[in-house]
Design an enzyme around this catalytic site. Structure first.
Site, mmCIF file in Angstrom:
data_model
loop_
_atom_site.group_PDB
_atom_site.id
_atom_site.type_symbol
_atom_site.label_atom_id
_atom_site.label_comp_id
_atom_site.label_asym_id
_atom_site.label_seq_id
_atom_site.Cartn_x
_atom_site.Cartn_y
_atom_site.Cartn_z
ATOM 1 N N TYR A 53 0.793 -1.223 0.000
ATOM 2 C CA TYR A 53 0.000 0.000 0.000
ATOM 3 C C TYR A 53 0.830 1.279 0.000
ATOM 4 C CZ TYR A 53 -3.648 -3.334 1.086
ATOM 5 O OH TYR A 53 -4.498 -4.408 1.035
ATOM 6 N N HIS A 98 -7.971 1.913 -6.271
ATOM 7 C CA HIS A 98 -7.278 0.964 -5.386
ATOM 8 C C HIS A 98 -5.785 1.219 -5.511
ATOM 9 C CE1 HIS A 98 -10.879 -1.402 -4.599
ATOM 10 N NE2 HIS A 98 -11.184 -1.184 -5.870
#
Length: 148
Positions: free
Chosen positions: A26, A103
């Site tokens: 991430y 995302h």
């Protein structure tokens, strides 16, 4: 003087842990830094950007519904709710605002359960796997759409 188009950026569950949660997946940018990045990117595109994050599905649904009266578009990273939330999908369809799903990771390169998103079916577009750059691209797409 006319006000700038307002875009609401929403981040779903566990994104409050950005910067420390699996940074190899991430990234190392914190949620606060991501929100600042989005506001700055929005300014450059002639947009007013506000940001919210919640770990609670109902709160996200409420913000989407409220956006009907206060925003011209949405950027949503539904995170884990992508794969489970018919409620988010229905709220997006109900308000009728243009929405870009974002995302940070490429959900199609990950576990098979992440390959399906209920949100994608009601989104103008989906950006995944480009990290925080995906948010800037989503804002750019909405800015272009709003200009007609």
């Amino acid at each position: 003087m006319a006000s700038l188009p307002h875009i609401l950026v929403l981040n779903g569950p566990n994104l409050n842990l950005l910067g420390t949660r699996e940074p190899d997946v991430y990234g190392k940018m914190t949620l606060s830094e991501l929100e600042s990045f989005c506001r700055t990117a929005g300014e450059k595109l002639g947009l007013e950007v506000s940001c919210n994050q919640s770990n609670h599905e109902g709160e996200l649904v409420g913000w989407i519904q409220q956006a009907r009266d206060s925003a011209q578009g949405l950027v949503l990273n539904p995170a884990g709710y992508s794969h489970t939330s018919v409620a988010l999908r229905d709220a997006i369809a109900a308000v009728g605002l243009p929405l870009i799903e974002v995302h940070l990771s490429n959900i199609h390169k990950r576990e098979s359960f992440r390959h399906h998103s209920y949100v994608s079916a009601v989104a103008e577009g989906v950006i995944c796997g480009l990290g925080v750059e995906g948010y800037r691209l989503a804002l750019q797409a909405l800015a272009q759409k709003l200009k007609g």
